[in-house]
Design an enzyme around this catalytic site. Structure first.
Site, PDB file in Angstrom:
ATOM      1  N   ASP A   1      36.745  95.099  47.388  1.00  0.00           N
ATOM      2  CA  ASP A   1      37.343  95.282  48.453  1.00  0.00           C
ATOM      3  C   ASP A   1      37.348  94.225  49.615  1.00  0.00           C
ATOM      4  O   ASP A   1      38.026  95.326  50.677  1.00  0.00           O
ATOM      5  CB  ASP A   1      36.383  97.070  48.320  1.00  0.00           C
ATOM      6  CG  ASP A   1      34.888  96.424  49.247  1.00  0.00           C
ATOM      7  OD1 ASP A   1      34.206  95.284  48.561  1.00  0.00           O
ATOM      8  OD2 ASP A   1      34.312  97.213  49.997  1.00  0.00           O
TER       9      ASP A   1
ATOM     10  N   HIS B   1      23.592  91.643  52.199  1.00  0.00           N
ATOM     11  CA  HIS B   1      23.990  92.094  51.275  1.00  0.00           C
ATOM     12  C   HIS B   1      23.828  92.022  49.702  1.00  0.00           C
ATOM     13  O   HIS B   1      23.015  90.924  49.189  1.00  0.00           O
ATOM     14  CB  HIS B   1      25.535  91.991  51.986  1.00  0.00           C
ATOM     15  CG  HIS B   1      26.533  92.478  50.645  1.00  0.00           C
ATOM     16  ND1 HIS B   1      26.597  94.605  50.668  1.00  0.00           N
ATOM     17  CD2 HIS B   1      27.534  92.606  50.654  1.00  0.00           C
ATOM     18  CE1 HIS B   1      27.728  95.073  50.145  1.00  0.00           C
ATOM     19  NE2 HIS B   1      27.891  94.086  49.737  1.00  0.00           N
TER      20      HIS B   1
ATOM     21  N   HIS C   1      34.001 100.477  57.076  1.00  0.00           N
ATOM     22  CA  HIS C   1      33.521 100.336  56.170  1.00  0.00           C
ATOM     23  C   HIS C   1      32.783 101.730  55.225  1.00  0.00           C
ATOM     24  O   HIS C   1      31.826 102.244  54.728  1.00  0.00           O
ATOM     25  CB  HIS C   1      32.555  99.169  55.403  1.00  0.00           C
ATOM     26  CG  HIS C   1      32.443  98.550  54.533  1.00  0.00           C
ATOM     27  ND1 HIS C   1      31.582  99.771  53.378  1.00  0.00           N
ATOM     28  CD2 HIS C   1      32.755  97.622  53.892  1.00  0.00           C
ATOM     29  CE1 HIS C   1      32.024  99.018  52.561  1.00  0.00           C
ATOM     30  NE2 HIS C   1      32.768  97.450  52.292  1.00  0.00           N
TER      31      HIS C   1
HETATM   32 ZN   LIG Z   1      32.428  96.436  50.923  1.00  0.00          ZN
HETATM   33 ZN   LIG Z   2      30.288  94.441  49.316  1.00  0.00          ZN
END
Ligand SMILES: [Zn+2]
Ligand SMILES: [Zn+2]
Length: 308
Positions: free
Chosen positions: A64, A137, A266
């Site tokens: 993405d 993340h 996001h």
């Molecule tokens: Zn993302």
């Molecule tokens: Zn991501």
């Protein structure tokens, strides 16, 4: 400076939110942070074009955030771009670009360089720098910020006249922070005719991350913090697992970092209404917005230290 949110969504695109990409414009230069699917279309809708584009900064190699890259690179080549372009991103970005070019058999007509980074200062100019830190993340991910260095204070014309400094190039010298020697041998230091240095601006782009302590320092006193706001309170556990923030968690970072404004991006496609998640963030940090695609945020110059 001006920030344009090209895509305010995350994970997959919807008719109401495109995928992550944010433009930062500063004095005729343009930077893009992340390049989700459809970025080139959003660029065209925003009427920004890409003539001023100097560099693209990729946070991480999740689809993405990078699927729009190939399309944008190709279109710029067809559009006879000549200006060099640099792409910065985490390890793996160079292979990603090279292999896409190889298998889709496209070259570009402009000089293209891809630099893999793990943090630190990546662009270093006289007036500003851009640096990066790793965030939290599920894969290695970077956050970026543009930080302007302080500008010299305002020139005090009255004082200069009082000191009988002849107008012209000497004024310019003083204004740029250099001392001068007058014909009669007197030395004038810049701070004798300049006001307080004026602070620079700071814009931080931090997406796809759980909240973590170093984020606060990185965002310290930013004019604009653009942050992951994937979920609402109810999804906090899910956010932790998937390496994302709730709007409230992002607001806590903004508050602790004493930023001026928080812009949440996001946003998960699961939310048709953002009312509740916005309320949750504003409970902690009132100056919060949830971005919509093509939103424009101006970041005005600051005049003095106290006026931030
Ligand atoms: Zn993302
Ligand atoms: Zn991501």
């Amino acid at each position: 400076m001006r920030v344009v949110i090209l895509g305010s969504g995350g994970a997959f695109p919807t008719t109401w939110r495109m995928l992550p990409s944010t433009v930062l414009l500063r004095k005729g230069e343009m930077f893009i942070f992340d390049c989700g699917e459809g970025t080139q279309l959003q660029l065209s809708k925003s009427h920004l074009g890409w003539a001023r584009l100097r560099a693209i900064f990729i946070t991480h190699l999740h689809g993405d955030h990078v699927i729009g890259l190939a399309g944008l690179l190709m279109t710029m080549s067809m559009g006879s771009r000549e200006r060099p372009l640099r792409i910065y991103g985490p390890p793996g970005i160079a292979d990603y670009v090279r292999l896409t070019q190889k298998y889709l058999k496209f070259g570009v007509a402009y000089p293209l360089e891809v630099e893999e980074i793990e943090g630190g200062v990546v662009v270093d100019e006289e007036e500003y720098f851009i640096d990066a830190i790793p965030v939290k993340h599920r894969v290695f991910t970077l956050a970026y910020r543009l930080v302007e260095r302080p500008r010299p204070g305002r020139f005090n014309l009255e004082m200069a006249q009082k000191m009988s400094i002849p107008p012209g190039p000497l004024y310019k010298h003083l204004q740029s922070g250099k001392e001068i020697v007058l014909d009669d041998g007197r030395v004038v230091k810049p701070d004798e005719v300049l006001g307080e240095p004026r602070p620079g601006r700071k814009v931080v782009y931090m997406v796809d991350t759980r909240p973590f302590p170093a984020a606060v320092e990185f965002a310290r006193r930013a004019d604009l913090l653009i942050h992951d706001g994937m979920f609402d309170d109810e999804m906090e556990e899910e956010g932790k697992m998937r390496g994302h923030s709730t709007t409230r968690q992002a607001a806590r970072i903004a508050k602790e970092a004493e930023v001026d404004r928080l812009i949440l991006v996001h946003i998960s496609p699961r939310y048709l209404s953002i009312k509740e998640m916005l309320r949750q963030a504003r409970e902690v940090f009132p100056n919060t917005r949830i971005a919509r695609d093509l939103d424009v945020y101006e970041v005005p110059l600051k005049q003095c230290t106290s006026g931030r």
